[in-house]
Design an enzyme around this catalytic site. Structure first.
Site, PDB file in Angstrom:
ATOM      1  N   ARG A  91     -27.410   8.539 -13.867  1.00 38.55           N
ATOM      2  CA  ARG A  91     -28.126   9.476 -14.732  1.00 38.55           C
ATOM      3  C   ARG A  91     -28.566  10.690 -13.922  1.00 38.55           C
ATOM      4  NH1 ARG A  91     -32.530   7.871 -15.597  1.00 38.55           N
ATOM      5  NH2 ARG A  91     -32.550   5.766 -14.789  1.00 38.55           N
ATOM      6  N   TYR A  98     -20.652   9.438 -17.370  1.00 43.30           N
ATOM      7  CA  TYR A  98     -21.424   8.264 -16.943  1.00 43.30           C
ATOM      8  C   TYR A  98     -22.256   7.698 -18.107  1.00 43.30           C
ATOM      9  CZ  TYR A  98     -24.983   5.251 -15.186  1.00 43.30           C
ATOM     10  OH  TYR A  98     -25.816   4.173 -15.053  1.00 43.30           O
ATOM     11  N   LYS A 147     -30.224   5.650 -23.714  1.00 42.18           N
ATOM     12  CA  LYS A 147     -31.427   6.334 -23.204  1.00 42.18           C
ATOM     13  C   LYS A 147     -31.805   7.534 -24.082  1.00 42.18           C
ATOM     14  CE  LYS A 147     -31.416   3.563 -19.798  1.00 42.18           C
ATOM     15  NZ  LYS A 147     -32.394   2.482 -19.742  1.00 42.18           N
ATOM     16  N   HIS A 192     -38.834   1.039 -22.664  1.00 39.92           N
ATOM     17  CA  HIS A 192     -37.835   0.618 -21.682  1.00 39.92           C
ATOM     18  C   HIS A 192     -38.162  -0.824 -21.260  1.00 39.92           C
ATOM     19  CE1 HIS A 192     -35.640   1.725 -17.661  1.00 39.92           C
ATOM     20  NE2 HIS A 192     -34.802   1.222 -18.536  1.00 39.92           N
ATOM     21  N   SER A 243     -35.368   1.374 -13.871  1.00 41.48           N
ATOM     22  CA  SER A 243     -33.943   1.067 -13.782  1.00 41.48           C
ATOM     23  C   SER A 243     -33.623   0.327 -12.486  1.00 41.48           C
ATOM     24  CB  SER A 243     -33.146   2.368 -13.806  1.00 41.48           C
ATOM     25  OG  SER A 243     -33.561   3.150 -14.889  1.00 41.48           O
ATOM     26  N   CYS A 270     -34.279  -2.643 -11.419  1.00 39.88           N
ATOM     27  CA  CYS A 270     -35.344  -3.464 -10.822  1.00 39.88           C
ATOM     28  C   CYS A 270     -35.303  -4.887 -11.371  1.00 39.88           C
ATOM     29  CB  CYS A 270     -36.719  -2.852 -11.086  1.00 39.88           C
ATOM     30  SG  CYS A 270     -37.024  -1.362 -10.146  1.00 39.88           S
ATOM     31  N   ASP A 293     -32.957  -4.267 -21.990  1.00 39.69           N
ATOM     32  CA  ASP A 293     -33.257  -2.898 -21.530  1.00 39.69           C
ATOM     33  C   ASP A 293     -34.215  -2.128 -22.442  1.00 39.69           C
ATOM     34  OD1 ASP A 293     -32.834  -0.821 -19.599  1.00 39.69           O
ATOM     35  OD2 ASP A 293     -31.531   0.205 -21.024  1.00 39.69           O
ATOM     36  N   ARG A 319     -21.228  -0.704 -13.050  1.00 41.63           N
ATOM     37  CA  ARG A 319     -21.794  -1.340 -14.242  1.00 41.63           C
ATOM     38  C   ARG A 319     -20.791  -2.263 -14.945  1.00 41.63           C
ATOM     39  NH1 ARG A 319     -27.265   0.155 -15.843  1.00 41.63           N
ATOM     40  NH2 ARG A 319     -27.856   1.699 -14.278  1.00 41.63           N
TER      41      ARG A 319
HETATM   42  C1  OXD Z   1     -30.944   2.614 -16.681  1.00 41.54           C
HETATM   43  C2  OXD Z   1     -30.017   1.796 -17.489  1.00 41.54           C
HETATM   44  O1  OXD Z   1     -30.482   3.477 -15.909  1.00 41.54           O
HETATM   45  O2  OXD Z   1     -30.503   0.895 -18.194  1.00 41.54           O
HETATM   46  O3  OXD Z   1     -32.150   2.397 -16.807  1.00 41.54           O
HETATM   47  O4  OXD Z   1     -28.802   2.042 -17.472  1.00 41.54           O
HETATM   48 MN    MN Z   2     -32.631   0.948 -18.300  1.00 41.46          MN
END
Ligand code: OXD
Ligand code: MN
Length: 599
Positions: A69, A197, A206, A226, A248, A250, A277, A369
């Site tokens: 991002r 991306y 998002k 989130h 993100s 974590c 998420d 991913r």
């Molecule tokens: C992030 C995702 O970047 O969930 O938080 O992809």
């Molecule tokens: Mn996320």
């Protein structure tokens, strides 16, 4: 496919701007998606993986400068700059539309424009909302199919309503200098350009489900967060739901899919995954907070995922999954750092170059991913698509902190919980472009995702609390403390269940706690560490002295943070709710008095 005039008008307007050769409406039918997959294979946009070992799975490589991002290039374009607040980049809508019109102009010449109607949330749920994403990328269409409910059912749900997000995406030339992710909350619109991306281009995620939805949620009286959602089932078969916000990369996906340690499994404890998420939350008629996962799949970080850290994610990615920027093995399967299998020989790295595992270079991008359907996850809750959602007993806020933040603590009440969420610090990861490991305050893990002024957002949280007669309890956790040698102290992963168990027991008033300066703390004996598995460092044994370190409130270090907390709060100016200022004053007072015991 629809007679909705506003939808048709939007598609026509964007068509005359981008001038595609063709416009294709995505119906959601299998035949159409199969046909698009064939086209993407022919151009190399997708590579077919070994269909015996990974049925329905495909591989994709993004441009090498387009892997995360772009927070610096993400803008909230509302009329009044002050409404975007200090945590967002702002651009005036006029300037943004002018600039983007220029970039989008003729950008789809020679290409096809795909019209993807999609629903965030189960079709027919009162939580759900519709969007239309226009894109010139088949990769986007196929990922949106995994992540959202696409096609005709979404349009039927919309009917002739104007309440839909207008999303426009084009890869354009993938020019990083002209890469912009623009949000127009007042127009319900998102314009994303020059990126491929996921986090920048799967506009349901998002851009819509967090940035625009948080703005809508403020106006309509709900929350877009989130957060993962999971259910903890106890041996009596009672399920308590937890919504947890972490920045993100974590470990939200790992926590959401956790399998309890054996001693708990034997007693009959289970964890059920509802989402990994995003959570949309509403106040129920019963005065409780109810949560829905608006997504339909997982867009998870691959590196570090293995059958020990997250067996359910591994199982979810065995079919119908798109892998992006991982290592491509000779047998057309995939690998990444932290995979169960040893590093493969003769494989291609995420850039498509032949890769020698001994070179010291990483084979997969750290933000590589997988996009996997939620229904393929062995721990998916049977009610994960329940249109009324699940009732939330606990909200957990987490950050990645090498020092200071203890393993777990609980707020006094809702208002104090919002304060704790506001001051939570976390260190940056590879999910966003820029340096990693930089500590920043990240309220509710929403710093990059809140579509309006963060001060107003915190006020909104306080207001929601007033409507709840049976509010969830609020906790803070930190799995990431490190010792003097740089090793993680807490084993994490499935062992995090030991903390979830304490949280659930607190919610049920089954366990006592002691009052520290920061909040309620567990007594050591209430976190069960029997047979704890320290698999990330098998040479190490976790013992009660480690637990003591993790549960010590280091008031002196918290005291050192006073100026930085004050500076952060100052940035909200007069939009900082007075209640939170009062919380800060009370907190500082407690820190100065220095009261705390561990008894
Ligand atoms: C992030 C995702 O970047 O969930 O938080 O992809
Ligand atoms: Mn996320």
């Amino acid at each position: 496919m629809t007679e909705n005039k506003m939808v048709l008008e939007f598609v026509n307007k964007m068509k005359s701007l981008a001038c595609p050769d063709e416009v294709v409406w995505i119906t959601g039918e299998k035949e159409q998606l199969d046909e698009l997959r064939v086209q993407a294979l022919a151009t190399g946009e997708l590579i077919e993986l070994n269909q015996d070992k990974l049925p329905g799975c495909y591989y994709h490589r993004s441009a090498i400068d387009d892997v995360a991002r772009v927070e610096e290039r993400t803008f909230i374009c509302c009329k009044n700059e002050a409404d975007a607040g200090p945590t967002n980049n702002w651009m005036s809508p006029n300037k943004a539309y002018e600039m983007a019109t220029d970039i989008f102009s003729n950008c789809m010449n020679g290409r096809t424009m795909y019209v993807i109607p999609f629903s965030m949330g189960p079709i027919g749920s009162p939580f759900s909302k519709v969007g239309i994403e226009l894109t010139d990328s088949i990769y986007v269409v196929l990922n949106m199919d995994i992540m959202t409910r696409i096609g005709k059912p979404a349009l039927d749900m919309l009917g002739d309503s104007n309440d839909f997000v207008r999303g426009m995406h084009s890869k354009c030339e993938l020019d990083p200098e002209k890469r912009y992710i623009l949000h127009f909350p007042e127009d319900n619109a998102i314009w994303s350009m020059n990126s491929g991306y996921g986090g920048n281009v799967l506009l349901g995620k998002k851009c819509f489900a967090l940035r625009l939805a948080s703005y809508q949620a403020k106006n309509e009286g709900w929350l877009a967060e989130h957060m993962l959602i999971l259910g903890v089932e106890n041996p009596k078969g009672e399920i308590s739901y937890i919504a947890a916000a972490f920045p993100s990369a974590c470990g939200k996906t790992n926590l959401a899919m956790l399998i309890p340690p054996e001693i708990y499994r034997k007693k009959g404890y289970k964890v059920w995954t509802v989402g990994d998420d995003i959570a949309w939350l509403r106040v129920g008629e019963d005065g409780r907070l109810w949560a829905v996962n608006p997504e339909k799949g997982f867009f998870g970080v691959a590196p570090g995922t293995n059958s020990k850290s997250n067996p359910n994610a591994m199982a979810s990615t065995k079919r119908d999954t798109i892998f992006t920027n991982v290592v491509l093995k000779k047998d057309m399967t995939v690998w990444w750092e932290g995979h169960d299998d040893p590093p493969p020989k003769g494989a291609l790295n995420w850039k498509g170059e032949s890769w020698n595992p001994e070179s010291g270079e990483k084979g997969a991008h750290p933000n590589a991913r997988f996009t996997a359907p939620a229904k393929g996850c062995p721990s998916i809750a049977s009610n994960w698509e329940d249109p009324k959602g699940v009732p939330v007993s606990a909200i957990v806020i987490g950050g990645r902190r090498a020092k200071m933040a203890p393993l777990v603590y609980q707020s006094w009440d809702w208002q104090h919980g919002v304060f704790i969420a506001m001051i939570t610090h976390s260190e940056t990861t590879s999910a966003q472009v820029g340096a990693t490991g930089v500590a920043r305050r990240d309220p509710f893990a929403m710093l990059p995702f809140c579509g309006y002024h963060m001060g107003d957002y915190l006020r909104h949280w306080l207001d929601i609390g007033k409507k709840l007669t049976d509010p969830p309890k609020i906790f803070n956790v930190n799995w990431f403390r490190i010792d003097g040698d740089g090793n993680y102290i807490w084993p994490g992963f499935s062992e995090n269940f030991r903390v979830l168990d304490w949280i659930v027991r607190r919610c049920k008033d089954e366990v006592d706690a002691w009052e520290s300066v920061i909040g309620y703390m567990p007594h050591y004996e209430d976190i069960d560490i029997t047979d704890i598995d320290y698999y990330i460092n098998p040479g190490k044994r976790f013992n009660v002295s480690d637990l003591r370190v993790l549960l010590t409130v280091e008031s002196a270090i918290w005291r050192e943070g006073i100026p930085s907390r004050q500076d952060f709060l100052m940035t909200f100016g007069n939009r900082l709710p007075k209640e939170l200022k009062d919380e800060l004053t009370a907190f500082e007072h407690r820190l100065r008095l220095g009261y705390q015991t561990n008894l």
